[in-house]
Scaffold this motif. Structure first.
Motif, PDB file in Angstrom:
ATOM      1  N   PRO A  14       0.838  -1.211   0.000  1.00 20.40           N
ATOM      2  CA  PRO A  14       0.000   0.000   0.000  1.00 20.40           C
ATOM      3  C   PRO A  14       0.868   1.253   0.000  1.00 20.40           C
ATOM      4  O   PRO A  14       1.870   1.321   0.723  1.00 20.40           O
ATOM      5  CB  PRO A  14      -0.801  -0.140   1.291  1.00 20.40           C
ATOM      6  CG  PRO A  14      -0.880  -1.607   1.529  1.00 20.40           C
ATOM      7  CD  PRO A  14       0.430  -2.149   1.056  1.00 20.40           C
ATOM      8  N   GLY A  15       0.460   2.216  -0.830  1.00 20.15           N
ATOM      9  CA  GLY A  15       1.204   3.458  -0.942  1.00 20.15           C
ATOM     10  C   GLY A  15       2.277   3.450  -2.010  1.00 20.15           C
ATOM     11  O   GLY A  15       2.793   4.516  -2.369  1.00 20.15           O
ATOM     12  N   SER A  63     -12.733   6.395  -8.331  1.00 15.71           N
ATOM     13  CA  SER A  63     -11.934   5.691  -7.316  1.00 15.71           C
ATOM     14  C   SER A  63     -10.426   5.795  -7.559  1.00 15.71           C
ATOM     15  O   SER A  63      -9.643   5.542  -6.642  1.00 15.71           O
ATOM     16  CB  SER A  63     -12.341   4.221  -7.250  1.00 15.71           C
ATOM     17  OG  SER A  63     -12.179   3.609  -8.509  1.00 15.71           O
ATOM     18  N   ARG A  67      -4.729   9.470  -8.642  1.00  8.98           N
ATOM     19  CA  ARG A  67      -3.705   8.472  -8.289  1.00  8.98           C
ATOM     20  C   ARG A  67      -3.171   7.753  -9.512  1.00  8.98           C
ATOM     21  O   ARG A  67      -1.998   7.388  -9.556  1.00  8.98           O
ATOM     22  CB  ARG A  67      -4.281   7.442  -7.314  1.00  8.98           C
ATOM     23  CG  ARG A  67      -4.775   8.025  -6.015  1.00  8.98           C
ATOM     24  CD  ARG A  67      -5.147   6.908  -5.023  1.00  8.98           C
ATOM     25  NE  ARG A  67      -6.248   6.070  -5.512  1.00  8.98           N
ATOM     26  CZ  ARG A  67      -6.147   4.756  -5.683  1.00  8.98           C
ATOM     27  NH1 ARG A  67      -5.016   4.127  -5.428  1.00  8.98           N
ATOM     28  NH2 ARG A  67      -7.203   4.072  -6.103  1.00  8.98           N
ATOM     29  N   SER A  85       0.175   5.580  -5.199  1.00  8.03           N
ATOM     30  CA  SER A  85      -0.584   5.528  -3.943  1.00  8.03           C
ATOM     31  C   SER A  85      -1.560   4.363  -3.935  1.00  8.03           C
ATOM     32  O   SER A  85      -2.747   4.512  -3.632  1.00  8.03           O
ATOM     33  CB  SER A  85      -1.339   6.843  -3.723  1.00  8.03           C
ATOM     34  OG  SER A  85      -0.452   7.938  -3.724  1.00  8.03           O
ATOM     35  N   LYS A  87      -3.780   1.170  -3.173  1.00 10.19           N
ATOM     36  CA  LYS A  87      -4.574   0.764  -2.018  1.00 10.19           C
ATOM     37  C   LYS A  87      -4.935  -0.713  -2.154  1.00 10.19           C
ATOM     38  O   LYS A  87      -5.017  -1.228  -3.278  1.00 10.19           O
ATOM     39  CB  LYS A  87      -5.864   1.583  -1.943  1.00 10.19           C
ATOM     40  CG  LYS A  87      -5.648   3.081  -1.881  1.00 10.19           C
ATOM     41  CD  LYS A  87      -6.988   3.815  -1.898  1.00 10.19           C
ATOM     42  CE  LYS A  87      -6.796   5.326  -1.834  1.00 10.19           C
ATOM     43  NZ  LYS A  87      -8.102   6.042  -1.843  1.00 10.19           N
ATOM     44  N   PRO A  88      -5.198  -1.389  -1.052  1.00  7.28           N
ATOM     45  CA  PRO A  88      -5.609  -2.800  -1.151  1.00  7.28           C
ATOM     46  C   PRO A  88      -6.821  -2.997  -2.066  1.00  7.28           C
ATOM     47  O   PRO A  88      -6.910  -4.027  -2.754  1.00  7.28           O
ATOM     48  CB  PRO A  88      -5.923  -3.167   0.292  1.00  7.28           C
ATOM     49  CG  PRO A  88      -5.046  -2.271   1.102  1.00  7.28           C
ATOM     50  CD  PRO A  88      -5.005  -0.978   0.352  1.00  7.28           C
ATOM     51  N   GLU A  89      -7.710  -2.029  -2.111  1.00  8.05           N
ATOM     52  CA  GLU A  89      -8.890  -2.172  -2.968  1.00  8.05           C
ATOM     53  C   GLU A  89      -8.587  -2.021  -4.450  1.00  8.05           C
ATOM     54  O   GLU A  89      -9.481  -2.225  -5.287  1.00  8.05           O
ATOM     55  CB  GLU A  89      -9.980  -1.167  -2.564  1.00  8.05           C
ATOM     56  CG  GLU A  89      -9.518   0.267  -2.445  1.00  8.05           C
ATOM     57  CD  GLU A  89      -9.167   0.648  -1.008  1.00  8.05           C
ATOM     58  OE1 GLU A  89      -8.528  -0.150  -0.290  1.00  8.05           O
ATOM     59  OE2 GLU A  89      -9.532   1.785  -0.617  1.00  8.05           O
ATOM     60  N   ASP A  90      -7.355  -1.705  -4.799  1.00 13.09           N
ATOM     61  CA  ASP A  90      -6.935  -1.706  -6.198  1.00 13.09           C
ATOM     62  C   ASP A  90      -6.569  -3.108  -6.679  1.00 13.09           C
ATOM     63  O   ASP A  90      -6.307  -3.309  -7.868  1.00 13.09           O
ATOM     64  CB  ASP A  90      -5.737  -0.778  -6.412  1.00 13.09           C
ATOM     65  CG  ASP A  90      -6.067   0.684  -6.152  1.00 13.09           C
ATOM     66  OD1 ASP A  90      -5.214   1.364  -5.543  1.00 13.09           O
ATOM     67  OD2 ASP A  90      -7.153   1.132  -6.557  1.00 13.09           O
ATOM     68  N   SER A 116       0.255  -5.615   2.268  1.00 18.47           N
ATOM     69  CA  SER A 116       1.453  -5.470   3.090  1.00 18.47           C
ATOM     70  C   SER A 116       1.920  -6.828   3.596  1.00 18.47           C
ATOM     71  O   SER A 116       2.945  -6.930   4.278  1.00 18.47           O
ATOM     72  CB  SER A 116       1.180  -4.524   4.260  1.00 18.47           C
ATOM     73  OG  SER A 116       0.053  -4.971   4.998  1.00 18.47           O
TER      74      SER A 116
END
Length: 116
Positions: A14-15, A63, A67, A85, A87-90, A116
C-alpha cells in the motif's frame, strides 16, 4: 498473434506504485481509443481509465482519479497505466481494451495485488 499484451502487474505494498504496459500488434493502434479495465472475482469488470486515439483526452473512474494516469505512445503501439498511492482495494486483474467501432480487442489481463 495476440493483439494486446499486458505487462507490469505484480505485488505492491500500500502506498507504492506500479506501471502497467499494454503493447498492441496486428492492427493500426493509432486509430483506437484505449482503456484499462479491472475485475475482481465475482464482480463485474469496471472501467478504470481511458484515452482517445491521439491522447488529447483522458477519463478516470472516481476511485482512481488523482492516483492513476493513463498515457500512450503511438510510435511504440503502447498504452500505459501509472498507478500511484496504491490501495488494497486496487487489487484486481487489469485488462487492456482497444476500441475503434465496431472493432474491439481485449488483452489477457495482468494481476495486481496490493498487500502489506
Amino acid at each position: 498473434q495476440v493483439p494486446l499484451v499486458e505487462s507490469g502487474g505484480g505485488l505492491a505494498q500500500p502506498g507504492f506504485s506500479l506501471r502497467l504496459s499494454c503493447t498492441a500488434s496486428g492492427f493500426t493502434f493509432s486509430r483506437y481509443a484505449m482503456s484499462w479495465y479491472r475485475q475482481v472475482p465475482g464482480k463485474e469488470r469496471e472501467l478504470v481509465a481511458s484515452i482517445t486515439s491521439i491522447g488529447d483526452n483522458t477519463n478516470y473512474a472516481a476511485s482512481v482519479k488523482g492516483r492513476f494516469t493513463i498515457s500512450r505512445d503511438n510510435a511504440k503501439n503502447t498504452v500505459y497505466l501509472q498507478m500511484n498511492s496504491l490501495k488494497p482495494e486496487d487489487t484486481a486483474a487489469y485488462y487492456c481494451h482497444a476500441r475503434w467501432t465496431p472493432y474491439v480487442y481485449w488483452g489477457q489481463g495482468t494481476q495486481v495485488t496490493v498487500s502489506s
